[in-house]
Scaffold this motif. Structure first.
Motif, PDB file in Angstrom:
ATOM      1  N   LEU A  88      -4.271  -2.939  -3.314  1.00 41.85           N
ATOM      2  CA  LEU A  88      -4.768  -3.214  -1.966  1.00 41.85           C
ATOM      3  C   LEU A  88      -5.285  -1.958  -1.264  1.00 41.85           C
ATOM      4  O   LEU A  88      -5.213  -1.834  -0.046  1.00 41.85           O
ATOM      5  CB  LEU A  88      -3.690  -3.889  -1.104  1.00 41.85           C
ATOM      6  N   GLY A  89      -5.773  -1.016  -2.041  1.00 38.45           N
ATOM      7  CA  GLY A  89      -6.345   0.195  -1.458  1.00 38.45           C
ATOM      8  C   GLY A  89      -5.327   1.244  -1.077  1.00 38.45           C
ATOM      9  O   GLY A  89      -5.662   2.202  -0.380  1.00 38.45           O
ATOM     10  N   GLY A  90      -4.091   1.089  -1.523  1.00 38.96           N
ATOM     11  CA  GLY A  90      -3.054   2.058  -1.188  1.00 38.96           C
ATOM     12  C   GLY A  90      -3.181   3.339  -1.996  1.00 38.96           C
ATOM     13  O   GLY A  90      -3.875   3.388  -3.007  1.00 38.96           O
ATOM     14  N   ARG A  91      -2.506   4.375  -1.537  1.00 38.60           N
ATOM     15  CA  ARG A  91      -2.508   5.662  -2.241  1.00 38.60           C
ATOM     16  C   ARG A  91      -1.306   5.820  -3.143  1.00 38.60           C
ATOM     17  O   ARG A  91      -1.062   6.889  -3.685  1.00 38.60           O
ATOM     18  CB  ARG A  91      -2.564   6.798  -1.235  1.00 38.60           C
ATOM     19  N   GLY A  92      -0.535   4.774  -3.296  1.00 39.14           N
ATOM     20  CA  GLY A  92       0.620   4.805  -4.181  1.00 39.14           C
ATOM     21  C   GLY A  92       1.826   5.464  -3.547  1.00 39.14           C
ATOM     22  O   GLY A  92       1.799   5.874  -2.385  1.00 39.14           O
ATOM     23  N   LEU A  93       2.876   5.573  -4.322  1.00 43.47           N
ATOM     24  CA  LEU A  93       4.119   6.147  -3.835  1.00 43.47           C
ATOM     25  C   LEU A  93       3.937   7.615  -3.452  1.00 43.47           C
ATOM     26  O   LEU A  93       4.509   8.085  -2.477  1.00 43.47           O
ATOM     27  CB  LEU A  93       5.213   5.987  -4.887  1.00 43.47           C
ATOM     28  N   GLN A 142       0.823  -1.213   0.000  1.00 37.96           N
ATOM     29  CA  GLN A 142       0.000   0.000   0.000  1.00 37.96           C
ATOM     30  C   GLN A 142       0.856   1.263   0.000  1.00 37.96           C
ATOM     31  O   GLN A 142       0.442   2.288  -0.533  1.00 37.96           O
ATOM     32  CB  GLN A 142      -0.908   0.025   1.228  1.00 37.96           C
ATOM     33  N   LYS A 143       2.030   1.208   0.606  1.00 39.33           N
ATOM     34  CA  LYS A 143       2.907   2.385   0.672  1.00 39.33           C
ATOM     35  C   LYS A 143       3.511   2.744  -0.676  1.00 39.33           C
ATOM     36  O   LYS A 143       3.777   3.915  -0.929  1.00 39.33           O
ATOM     37  CB  LYS A 143       4.053   2.129   1.647  1.00 39.33           C
ATOM     38  N   VAL A 144       3.743   1.753  -1.521  1.00 47.00           N
ATOM     39  CA  VAL A 144       4.468   2.016  -2.766  1.00 47.00           C
ATOM     40  C   VAL A 144       3.624   1.847  -4.028  1.00 47.00           C
ATOM     41  O   VAL A 144       4.115   2.125  -5.120  1.00 47.00           O
ATOM     42  CB  VAL A 144       5.737   1.139  -2.869  1.00 47.00           C
TER      43      VAL A 144
END
Length: 74
Positions: free
Chosen positions: A19-24, A13-15
């Motif tokens: 999985l619903g992450g906001r990207g880098l 999710q951090k990068v």
């Protein structure tokens, strides 16, 4: 095994936007808002550490080192 999957998923999710992450960009903003310098490099290091440590926990390889990595990035 479950903890390893959760930690690895959090790193993804951090990068990325999976999985619903906001990207880098989102990971970079999060670290800058918390007062860290470096932004992109910090987000990549944290995300990579979480993914790597989590996957090592999942497969049960180098467990003490993997657990130390999880503690370090969390």
């Amino acid at each position: 095994m479950l903890v390893g999957l959760l930690v690895a998923g959090h790193g993804v999710q951090k990068v990325s936007s999976h999985l619903g992450g906001r990207g880098l960009e989102g990971g970079t903003e999060e670290f800058r808002a918390d007062g860290f310098r470096g932004g992109v490099l910090t987000a990549l290091a944290a995300g990579g550490g979480q993914i790597g440590s989590g996957l090592l926990l999942v497969v049960g390889f180098l467990t003490p080192l993997a657990a130390t990595g999880v503690i370090g990035v969390m």
